[in-house]
Design an enzyme around this catalytic site. Structure first.
Site, PDB file in Angstrom:
ATOM      1  CG  HIS A   1      65.986   7.767   9.343  1.00  0.00           C
ATOM      2  ND1 HIS A   1      64.706   8.192   9.591  1.00  0.00           N
ATOM      3  CD2 HIS A   1      66.772   8.843   9.523  1.00  0.00           C
ATOM      4  CE1 HIS A   1      64.725   9.464   9.936  1.00  0.00           C
ATOM      5  NE2 HIS A   1      65.969   9.898   9.892  1.00  0.00           N
TER       6      HIS A   1
ATOM      7  NE  ARG B   1      57.973   5.116  10.238  1.00  0.00           N
ATOM      8  CZ  ARG B   1      57.541   4.073  10.926  1.00  0.00           C
ATOM      9  NH1 ARG B   1      56.545   3.368  10.486  1.00  0.00           N
ATOM     10  NH2 ARG B   1      58.099   3.748  12.065  1.00  0.00           N
TER      11      ARG B   1
ATOM     12  CD  GLU C   1      63.464  20.473  14.716  1.00  0.00           C
ATOM     13  OE1 GLU C   1      62.810  19.529  14.256  1.00  0.00           O
ATOM     14  OE2 GLU C   1      64.701  20.414  14.882  1.00  0.00           O
TER      15      GLU C   1
ATOM     16  CG  HIS D   1      67.896   4.297  11.397  1.00  0.00           C
ATOM     17  ND1 HIS D   1      66.924   3.473  11.913  1.00  0.00           N
ATOM     18  CD2 HIS D   1      67.640   5.531  11.897  1.00  0.00           C
ATOM     19  CE1 HIS D   1      66.111   4.182  12.692  1.00  0.00           C
ATOM     20  NE2 HIS D   1      66.528   5.447  12.695  1.00  0.00           N
TER      21      HIS D   1
ATOM     22  CG  ASP E   1      59.623  15.730  12.674  1.00  0.00           C
ATOM     23  OD1 ASP E   1      60.228  14.849  13.302  1.00  0.00           O
ATOM     24  OD2 ASP E   1      60.118  16.310  11.690  1.00  0.00           O
TER      25      ASP E   1
ATOM     26  CD  GLU F   1      58.958  11.538   9.879  1.00  0.00           C
ATOM     27  OE1 GLU F   1      58.371  11.475   8.766  1.00  0.00           O
ATOM     28  OE2 GLU F   1      59.642  10.594  10.329  1.00  0.00           O
TER      29      GLU F   1
HETATM   30  C1  UD1 Z   1      61.889   7.519  14.028  1.00  0.00           C
HETATM   31  C2  UD1 Z   1      60.890   8.648  13.737  1.00  0.00           C
HETATM   32  C3  UD1 Z   1      61.437   9.606  12.706  1.00  0.00           C
HETATM   33  C4  UD1 Z   1      62.826  10.097  13.098  1.00  0.00           C
HETATM   34  C5  UD1 Z   1      63.720   8.883  13.315  1.00  0.00           C
HETATM   35  C6  UD1 Z   1      65.085   9.315  13.779  1.00  0.00           C
HETATM   36  C7  UD1 Z   1      58.482   8.204  13.813  1.00  0.00           C
HETATM   37  C8  UD1 Z   1      57.326   7.577  13.146  1.00  0.00           C
HETATM   38  N1  UD1 Z   1      59.660   8.063  13.194  1.00  0.00           N
HETATM   39  O1  UD1 Z   1      61.993   6.713  12.842  1.00  0.00           O
HETATM   40  O2  UD1 Z   1      60.571  10.725  12.604  1.00  0.00           O
HETATM   41  O3  UD1 Z   1      63.325  10.888  12.060  1.00  0.00           O
HETATM   42  O4  UD1 Z   1      63.142   8.055  14.345  1.00  0.00           O
HETATM   43  O5  UD1 Z   1      66.007   8.265  13.741  1.00  0.00           O
HETATM   44  O6  UD1 Z   1      58.362   8.786  14.874  1.00  0.00           O
HETATM   45  N2  UD1 Z   1      65.383   0.380  16.263  1.00  0.00           N
HETATM   46  C9  UD1 Z   1      66.225  -0.325  17.092  1.00  0.00           C
HETATM   47  N3  UD1 Z   1      66.951   0.366  18.041  1.00  0.00           N
HETATM   48  C10 UD1 Z   1      66.877   1.717  18.188  1.00  0.00           C
HETATM   49  C11 UD1 Z   1      66.040   2.424  17.305  1.00  0.00           C
HETATM   50  C12 UD1 Z   1      65.281   1.743  16.357  1.00  0.00           C
HETATM   51  O7  UD1 Z   1      66.335  -1.546  17.006  1.00  0.00           O
HETATM   52  O8  UD1 Z   1      67.544   2.282  19.063  1.00  0.00           O
HETATM   53  C13 UD1 Z   1      64.571  -0.369  15.265  1.00  0.00           C
HETATM   54  C14 UD1 Z   1      63.410  -1.143  15.925  1.00  0.00           C
HETATM   55  O9  UD1 Z   1      63.203  -2.327  15.229  1.00  0.00           O
HETATM   56  C15 UD1 Z   1      62.221  -0.194  15.718  1.00  0.00           C
HETATM   57  C16 UD1 Z   1      62.547   0.349  14.350  1.00  0.00           C
HETATM   58  O10 UD1 Z   1      63.962   0.553  14.348  1.00  0.00           O
HETATM   59  O11 UD1 Z   1      60.977  -0.839  15.783  1.00  0.00           O
HETATM   60  C17 UD1 Z   1      61.817   1.601  13.941  1.00  0.00           C
HETATM   61  O12 UD1 Z   1      61.879   2.609  14.937  1.00  0.00           O
HETATM   62  P1  UD1 Z   1      60.826   3.861  14.810  1.00  0.00           P
HETATM   63  O13 UD1 Z   1      61.114   4.807  15.915  1.00  0.00           O
HETATM   64  O14 UD1 Z   1      59.451   3.347  14.708  1.00  0.00           O
HETATM   65  O15 UD1 Z   1      61.153   4.471  13.404  1.00  0.00           O
HETATM   66  P2  UD1 Z   1      62.449   5.184  12.866  1.00  0.00           P
HETATM   67  O16 UD1 Z   1      62.581   4.807  11.437  1.00  0.00           O
HETATM   68  O17 UD1 Z   1      63.550   4.964  13.803  1.00  0.00           O
HETATM   69  N1  UDP Z   2      73.628  10.752  14.585  1.00  0.00           N
HETATM   70  C1  UDP Z   2      74.324  10.003  15.544  1.00  0.00           C
HETATM   71  N2  UDP Z   2      74.876   8.806  15.160  1.00  0.00           N
HETATM   72  C2  UDP Z   2      74.748   8.308  13.899  1.00  0.00           C
HETATM   73  C3  UDP Z   2      74.019   9.063  12.943  1.00  0.00           C
HETATM   74  C4  UDP Z   2      73.463  10.273  13.324  1.00  0.00           C
HETATM   75  O1  UDP Z   2      74.446  10.417  16.706  1.00  0.00           O
HETATM   76  O2  UDP Z   2      75.279   7.225  13.614  1.00  0.00           O
HETATM   77  C5  UDP Z   2      73.018  12.041  14.996  1.00  0.00           C
HETATM   78  C6  UDP Z   2      73.265  13.231  14.085  1.00  0.00           C
HETATM   79  O3  UDP Z   2      74.409  13.966  14.506  1.00  0.00           O
HETATM   80  C7  UDP Z   2      71.983  14.046  14.235  1.00  0.00           C
HETATM   81  C8  UDP Z   2      70.923  13.023  14.570  1.00  0.00           C
HETATM   82  O4  UDP Z   2      71.619  11.838  14.951  1.00  0.00           O
HETATM   83  O5  UDP Z   2      72.065  14.958  15.324  1.00  0.00           O
HETATM   84  C9  UDP Z   2      70.026  12.760  13.385  1.00  0.00           C
HETATM   85  O6  UDP Z   2      69.213  11.665  13.662  1.00  0.00           O
HETATM   86  P1  UDP Z   2      68.367  10.929  12.537  1.00  0.00           P
HETATM   87  O7  UDP Z   2      68.989  11.124  11.214  1.00  0.00           O
HETATM   88  O8  UDP Z   2      68.164   9.527  13.016  1.00  0.00           O
HETATM   89  O9  UDP Z   2      66.948  11.632  12.631  1.00  0.00           O
HETATM   90  P2  UDP Z   2      66.312  12.942  11.965  1.00  0.00           P
HETATM   91  O10 UDP Z   2      67.180  14.105  12.307  1.00  0.00           O
HETATM   92  O11 UDP Z   2      66.194  12.696  10.498  1.00  0.00           O
HETATM   93  O12 UDP Z   2      64.964  13.018  12.600  1.00  0.00           O
END
Ligand code: UD1
Ligand code: UDP
Length: 373
Positions: free
Chosen positions: A214, A216, A120, A247, A98, A134
Site C-alpha cells: 500500500h 505511497r 512505537e 488494500h 507514523d 511516515e
Molecule cells: C495509511 C497511512 C500509512 C499506513 C496505512 C496503513 C498516512 C498518510 N498513511 O495509508 O502510513 O501505513 O494507512 O494501511 O497516514 N480506504 C477505504 N477504506 C478504508 C481505508 C482506506 O476506502 O478502511 C481508501 C479511501 O479511499 C482512502 C484511501 O484508501 O481515502 C487512502 O487512505 P489513507 O489513510 O489516506 O492512506 P493509506 O494508503 O491507507
Molecule cells: N492486516 C489485516 N488484514 C489484512 C492485511 C493486514 O488485519 O488484510 C494487518 C496485519 O496483520 C498488520 C497490519 O494489518 O498487523 C498491517 O497494516 P498495513 O500493512 O495496512 O499498515 P502498516 O503496518 O504498513 O502501517
C-alpha cells in the site's frame, strides 16, 4: 487521589491493532480514566479491528473521504480534536507510530498542554522521502512527545541521538506482539466466514504466497513493477497459490485489479479481518509485502518476508534473517521468490522463529511507567 486522564488517539488499521491491547488494559485499570478517540482516517479497515478487540470509541471524527489527501487529513485531525481535548482535558495523549493521524494528533495534544506519549517511538530511516510521509510523521511526533515508548534498543538509540532524555524513553517491545499473542488463541481453529470462503477457493495443499502492499512511494510505477513480478511468478509456478488481500486505497485497488485480475492462481481478495489475516499468515509459505506491521509479525510466526521497499526502519527483522529487502524491481522480486521456492536450505534458514519485537508485555510496561510518574 484524582485519576490520571488518558486520551488514546488512532485512525488506521495498523494503529488500531497496535493500540487495542493498550486501550483494553488501560480501561481495566482503575488508576486511570481512559477515553478513546478514533479519527476514522480508515473506515472499514479500522472498524473490523475495533469489533475484534471489542473497543467502542468515545469519540469518532469520521474523517475518511474517498482518495483523501494529506492536507485534508492533517487539518481535520487537528481541528476535530480541539473540542475533545478542551472538554476532556487529558493529562496524557497517546499516539502511535507514523501516520497522518499520529502526527496531527501529537500536535493537537501539544497545543492542549497534555503530555504526548508516543508509542512505537524512535523508528527511523532518516530519509524524509522514504517512507513518505511516515518518516516525517514520526519525526514530528518524536519532537512533540514528552514520553517515548521505543520498541527496541535500536529505536531507543535513534532517540538518544536526537538528544531526547533517557529518562523519557522506555524500551517496551512492540505492542504488535501483545496483539498477536492475545489473538493467537482466538485464531487457532478459526472457522469464521473469511476462512471458510478462503478454503473454498484456494488450494491450501499448495504453497501459499501471501502479498500485501500500500505504500505511497510505491504508487504508480512501483505497483506496475510489483504486479509484473507477481504475474511472472504465478505463471512460472502453477503449483503455487498467490493470495493478495488488496488494500482499499484506490491507488492500489485500480492497478492491481487491472493488471492481475485474470490469472487463475492469483487470488485478489478484500482486506481480511485481523484474526483471519493472522490465520492466513500462519498458513502461508512466504510473505511479500511493503507493510511495516507484517514485517514485525512475521519473525514471531517464522515466516520469511520479502519487503518491497528500498529502506526499512525495522532492521531487527533483517538482522534476524527473516526479512530481505527487494525494493520494487521486478527481476529482484522474481529472483528472490524463486530462490525461496526452490532452495530449501535458504528457506529453512529464513523461517526459524525469532522475537526481535518483544515478548507481548509492552502495554504492561507502558502502563507501569505512566502510573509511576
Ligand atoms: C495509511 C497511512 C500509512 C499506513 C496505512 C496503513 C498516512 C498518510 N498513511 O495509508 O502510513 O501505513 O494507512 O494501511 O497516514 N480506504 C477505504 N477504506 C478504508 C481505508 C482506506 O476506502 O478502511 C481508501 C479511501 O479511499 C482512502 C484511501 O484508501 O481515502 C487512502 O487512505 P489513507 O489513510 O489516506 O492512506 P493509506 O494508503 O491507507
Ligand atoms: N492486516 C489485516 N488484514 C489484512 C492485511 C493486514 O488485519 O488484510 C494487518 C496485519 O496483520 C498488520 C497490519 O494489518 O498487523 C498491517 O497494516 P498495513 O500493512 O495496512 O499498515 P502498516 O503496518 O504498513 O502501517
Amino acid at each position: 487521589m484524582d485519576k490520571k486522564k488518558n486520551l488514546i488517539v488512532f485512525g488506521t488499521r495498523p494503529e488500531a491493532i497496535k493500540m487495542a491491547p493498550l486501550v483494553n488494559q488501560f480501561l481495566a485499570d482503575e488508576r486511570f480514566e481512559t477515553k478513546v478517540c478514533v479519527t476514522g482516517q480508515h473506515r472499514e479497515m479500522l472498524d473490523q479491528v475495533l469489533t475484534f478487540f471489542n473497543i467502542i470509541p468515545d469519540f469518532d471524527l469520521s474523517l475518511m473521504k474517498p482518495n483523501q489527501n494529506l492536507y485534508h487529513l492533517t487539518g481535520e485531525v487537528i481541528s476535530g480534536l480541539k473540542p475533545i481535548l478542551e472538554s476532556f482535558q487529558p493529562d496524557y495523549v497517546y499516539v502511535h507510530g507514523d501516520t497522518t493521524t499520529t502526527m496531527a494528533a501529537s500536535i493537537a495534544g501539544f497545543y492542549a498542554g497534555a503530555k504526548v506519549c508516543h508509542v512505537e517511538a524512535g523508528l527511523r530511516t532518516n530519509n524524509m522521502l522514504s517512507p513518505f510521509p511516515e518518516e516525517m510523521n514520526r519525526q514530528v511526533a518524536g519532537r512533540v512527545a514528552t514520553y517515548h515508548f521505543a520498541p527496541t534498543l535500536k529505536s531507543q538509540e535513534n532517540l538518544l541521538k536526537e538528544n531526547i532524555s533517557k529518562d523519557h524513553i522506555l524500551v517496551t517491545g512492540n505492542t504488535v506482539i501483545d496483539a498477536l499473542l492475545e489473538s493467537a488463541n482466538r485464531v487457532e481453529g478459526l472457522e469464521n466466514e473469511d476462512v471458510v470462503e478462503l478454503s473454498s477457493k484456494i488450494d491450501f495443499e499448495k504453497r501459499i504466497i501471501l502479498v500485501t502492499g500500500h505504500r505511497r512511494e510505491n504508487h504508480g510505477q512501483g505497483f506496475v513493477n510489483i504486479c509484473a513480478a507477481l504475474k511472472e511468478i504465478a505463471v512460472q509456478n502453477p503449483d503455487v497459490e498467490i493470495v493478495y488481500p488488496v488494500h482499499l486505497n484506490p491507488n492500489v485497488l485500480k492497478p492491481v485489479n487491472e493488471l492481475l485480475g485474470s490469472i487463475s492462481n492469483i487470488h485478489l481478495i478484500k482486506p481480511l479481518s485481523y484474526p483471519s489475516f493472522v490465520w492466513l499468515m500462519n498458513h502461508s509459505y512466504l510473505i511479500i509485502t511493503d507493510s511495516g506491521g507484517v514485517q514485525e509479525e512475521a519473525p514471531s510466526l517464522g515466516k520469511p518476508v520479502l519487503v518491497m521497499r528500498d529502506t526499512t526502519e525495522r532492521p531487527e527483522a533483517v538482522e534476524a534473517g527473516t526479512v530481505i529487502l527487494v525494493g520494487t524491481n521486478t527481476n529482484k522480486i522474481i529472483k528472490e521468490t524463486q530462490e525461496l521456492l526452490d532452495n530449501s536450505n535458504k528457506y529453512n534458514s529464513m523461517s526459524s522463529l525469532h522475537n526481535p519485537y518483544g515478548d507481548g508485555k509492552a502495554c504492561q510496561k507502558i502502563i507501569e511507567f505512566i502510573s509511576n510518574l
